[in-house]
Design a protein around this motif. Structure first.
Motif, PDB file in Angstrom:
ATOM      1  N   ARG A   1       0.857  -1.015  -0.001  1.00 22.43           N
ATOM      2  CA  ARG A   1      -0.075  -0.060   0.135  1.00 22.43           C
ATOM      3  C   ARG A   1       0.809   1.335   0.126  1.00 22.43           C
ATOM      4  O   ARG A   1       0.269   2.359   0.012  1.00 22.43           O
ATOM      5  CB  ARG A   1      -1.098   0.139   1.157  1.00 22.43           C
TER       6      ARG A   1
ATOM      7  N   MET B   1      -3.546 -13.240   3.759  1.00 21.02           N
ATOM      8  CA  MET B   1      -4.115 -12.114   3.753  1.00 21.02           C
ATOM      9  C   MET B   1      -5.005 -11.779   2.519  1.00 21.02           C
ATOM     10  O   MET B   1      -6.077 -11.734   2.512  1.00 21.02           O
ATOM     11  CB  MET B   1      -3.340 -10.905   4.098  1.00 21.02           C
ATOM     12  N   GLY B   2      -4.231 -12.005   1.411  1.00 19.94           N
ATOM     13  CA  GLY B   2      -4.913 -11.766  -0.013  1.00 19.94           C
ATOM     14  C   GLY B   2      -5.897 -12.703  -0.129  1.00 19.94           C
ATOM     15  O   GLY B   2      -7.019 -12.495  -0.748  1.00 19.94           O
TER      16      GLY B   2
ATOM     17  N   GLU C   1      -9.183 -12.353   1.775  1.00 20.99           N
ATOM     18  CA  GLU C   1      -9.802 -11.437   1.271  1.00 20.99           C
ATOM     19  C   GLU C   1     -10.454 -11.561   0.047  1.00 20.99           C
ATOM     20  O   GLU C   1     -11.850 -11.435  -0.480  1.00 20.99           O
ATOM     21  CB  GLU C   1      -8.965 -10.168   0.993  1.00 20.99           C
ATOM     22  N   GLN C   2      -9.857 -12.221  -0.958  1.00 20.49           N
ATOM     23  CA  GLN C   2     -10.417 -12.818  -2.263  1.00 20.49           C
ATOM     24  C   GLN C   2     -11.535 -13.538  -2.312  1.00 20.49           C
ATOM     25  O   GLN C   2     -12.620 -13.594  -2.928  1.00 20.49           O
ATOM     26  CB  GLN C   2      -9.254 -13.110  -2.963  1.00 20.49           C
TER      27      GLN C   2
ATOM     28  N   GLY D   1     -13.909  -9.777  -0.233  1.00 14.21           N
ATOM     29  CA  GLY D   1     -13.646  -8.237   0.314  1.00 14.21           C
ATOM     30  C   GLY D   1     -14.369  -8.450   1.699  1.00 14.21           C
ATOM     31  O   GLY D   1     -14.337  -7.515   2.384  1.00 14.21           O
ATOM     32  N   THR D   2     -15.169  -9.331   2.154  1.00 14.27           N
ATOM     33  CA  THR D   2     -16.020  -9.121   3.394  1.00 14.27           C
ATOM     34  C   THR D   2     -15.213  -9.532   4.583  1.00 14.27           C
ATOM     35  O   THR D   2     -15.462  -9.234   5.702  1.00 14.27           O
ATOM     36  CB  THR D   2     -17.456  -9.985   3.276  1.00 14.27           C
TER      37      THR D   2
ATOM     38  N   VAL E   1     -11.487  -8.980   5.986  1.00 14.98           N
ATOM     39  CA  VAL E   1     -10.060  -8.582   5.875  1.00 14.98           C
ATOM     40  C   VAL E   1      -9.427  -8.862   7.139  1.00 14.98           C
ATOM     41  O   VAL E   1      -9.654  -8.299   7.899  1.00 14.98           O
ATOM     42  CB  VAL E   1      -9.982  -6.996   5.495  1.00 14.98           C
TER      43      VAL E   1
ATOM     44  N   ARG F   1      -5.992  -8.545   9.327  1.00 15.48           N
ATOM     45  CA  ARG F   1      -4.702  -7.697   9.675  1.00 15.48           C
ATOM     46  C   ARG F   1      -3.732  -8.715   9.966  1.00 15.48           C
ATOM     47  O   ARG F   1      -3.897  -9.822  10.446  1.00 15.48           O
ATOM     48  CB  ARG F   1      -4.643  -6.480  10.608  1.00 15.48           C
TER      49      ARG F   1
END
Lengths: 364, 124
Positions: free
Chosen positions: A40, B25-26, B29-30, B34-35, B37, B39
């Motif tokens: 990011r 993490m990706g 999310e995928q 996207g619901t 996420v 950290r």
């Protein structure tokens, strides 16, 4: 902003985690943070990342503070034995009216049959819990201990909830002698102790091995015997002339009422939590020592008092035998706790700084 | 055993093969559209818990650009637990679809008839 700066920022935040955790996982987590920051174009933790670090780091630190299962088991057994000692003593010296009358102590009005207060229910439930523990019925022990906890809290709560209905409320000087609809209840120091011990006992798995059952029973009996002897000894030497004596009167029971009260609870907790959670071979000694000498094991009170005793060169008031034992065991408690803390500190001491630490990060 | 949604997505992501933290993490999310996420701190908390439960294990480490990447993979127990969750959710989705059909909503049936069954598709 260099890569090292970003790394250092994350590493600083990760100080929230305990050192042992950082040594094992710090580098991997840091790498993930840096990957995310790269993606990011960030230069440090976002607000949500920082909140996550704080939350998880603190949770890990709290987990380290929480006693291990063996420790909770030990504390539970100690509480079970201690509660037994207190219940036996309270029953014999505080509840059994014929015995109270035979010793020439005051028999209060408002008794429950041959028993002085409704506390007899609490002691009966506790002793039933002990019997269930001896029989290996862990689920029954748990239910009975919950019942004892509710009884102790419930009887204590009547002081506030049913005070307007209490016929003794205005006539009895000690406020903790209020009762339920004409019946008396034990004083607060007994109820608080029993409630605390019930809660402590419930922390363990309550499934005792045969050796642990014997030790718990012995601890309760020895502790109860020592308590009874202490009270009777104190009364015999100093309070025989007082016709108003009752076991439940705090001033009447002299310093013995400090026994399993507010001061000793932290001691039990600390000894159990810090000392030898995995060295079961020490268990019998710890159990017997702690329970048998509970009347005297209250360092917050007795350490300063023993200093006073020595300072005053044994005045008449202080030169009774329990005072010496009191002093000895109180200082022993302090020494024991100091040793336990030292042992724990050495065991948990970081051997080397992890590279996820800020110092290492800054040098990377 | 009922699992929370992020845990299900985490195991589903690992079911596709071993992955390191950032890739996980990706993937989560995928998979979740996207619901969900995660950290990094939350991810590692969950991975540690799952490792302790024997559902996930560490599958090697490597240093990339001076950073440590730790890989994780699903264990057999983890795969079994995930399959159990898949059946539970599919059953719930089927029941929901039947109820909705009875009220005249939607014409599709089974797990594929609900948006929530995106998971079922991902696991297939």
């Amino acid at each position: 902003m260099t890569v090292d700066d970003v790394r250092r920022r994350y590493a600083l935040w990760m100080l929230v985690y305990p050192p042992a955790w950082r040594r094992e996982h710090g580098e991997a987590l840091l790498g993930t943070f840096l990957d995310a920051a790269d993606a990011r174009g960030g230069t440090g933790p976002t607000g949500r990342e920082a909140a996550g670090i704080l939350r998880h780091g603190l949770v890990w630190r709290l987990r380290l503070l929480a006693p291990s299962e063996p420790t909770r088991h030990l504390a539970s057994m100690l509480a079970l034995a201690t509660g037994t000692a207190l219940a036996l003593t309270s029953f014999l010296l505080g509840e059994w009216q014929p015995g109270i009358a035979a010793r020439g102590w005051r028999v209060e009005p408002g008794h429950v049959g041959p028993f002085a207060t409704l506390g007899v229910l609490l002691y009966a439930v506790w002793l039933a819990a002990l019997l269930a523990a001896l029989a290996g019925m862990a689920s029954a022990v748990r239910r009975l201990l919950v019942a004892a906890l509710l009884l102790a809290v419930g009887l204590g709560g009547t002081l506030f909830l049913l005070a307007p209905l209490n016929p003794f409320g205005m006539s009895v000087p000690a406020p903790n002698w209020s009762g339920i609809l004409g019946f008396r209840r034990p004083p607060g120091w007994v109820l608080v102790s029993m409630a605390g011990l019930s809660g402590l006992a419930l922390l363990g798995r309550l499934r005792l091995s045969p050796v642990e059952r014997v030790m718990t029973l012995l601890g309760g009996l020895v502790g109860g015997g020592v308590l009874c002897w202490s009270v009777l000894g104190v009364v015999g030497s100093s309070w025989t002339a007082d016709p108003s004596f009752t076991f439940y009167r705090r001033d009447g029971s002299f310093q013995v009422v400090d026994l399993v009260g507010y001061q000793t609870m932290p001691v039990i907790l600390l000894v159990a939590a810090l000392a030898w959670p995995r060295r079961r071979t020490w268990l019998p000694a710890v159990l017997l020592w702690t329970v048998a000498f509970l009347p005297y094991a209250s360092p917050p009170v007795t350490v300063p008092r023993s200093v006073e005793i020595w300072w005053n060169r044994f005045s008449y008031e202080t030169a009774y035998p329990p005072a010496f034992l009191d002093s000895l065991v109180a200082w022993g408690s302090v020494l024991l706790l100091a040793l336990a803390v030292w042992h724990r500190w050495r065991r948990g001491r970081p051997e080397s700084a992890g590279s996820a630490d800020p110092a290492a990060a800054s040098s990377a | 055993m009922t699992m929370r949604e992020p845990t299900v997505y985490l195991l589903a992501a690992l079911a596709e093969g071993r992955q390191h933290g950032y890739a996980l993490m990706g993937a989560v999310e995928q998979l979740s559209g996207g619901t969900v996420v995660l950290r990094p701190a939350t991810l590692y908390g969950a991975l540690e818990r799952l490792t302790g439960e024997g559902l996930v294990r560490v599958a090697g480490e490597e240093a990339v650009d001076g950073r440590l990447r730790r890989y994780f993979e699903l264990t057999d127990d983890g795969a079994a637990a995930l399959a159990e969750q898949q059946q539970r959710l599919a059953h719930a989705a089927e029941a929901a679809a039947r109820g909705l059909r009875a009220r005249g909503f939607g014409g599709r049936s089974g797990a594929a008839g609900l948006g929530a069954t995106r998971l079922g598709g991902a696991w297939a």
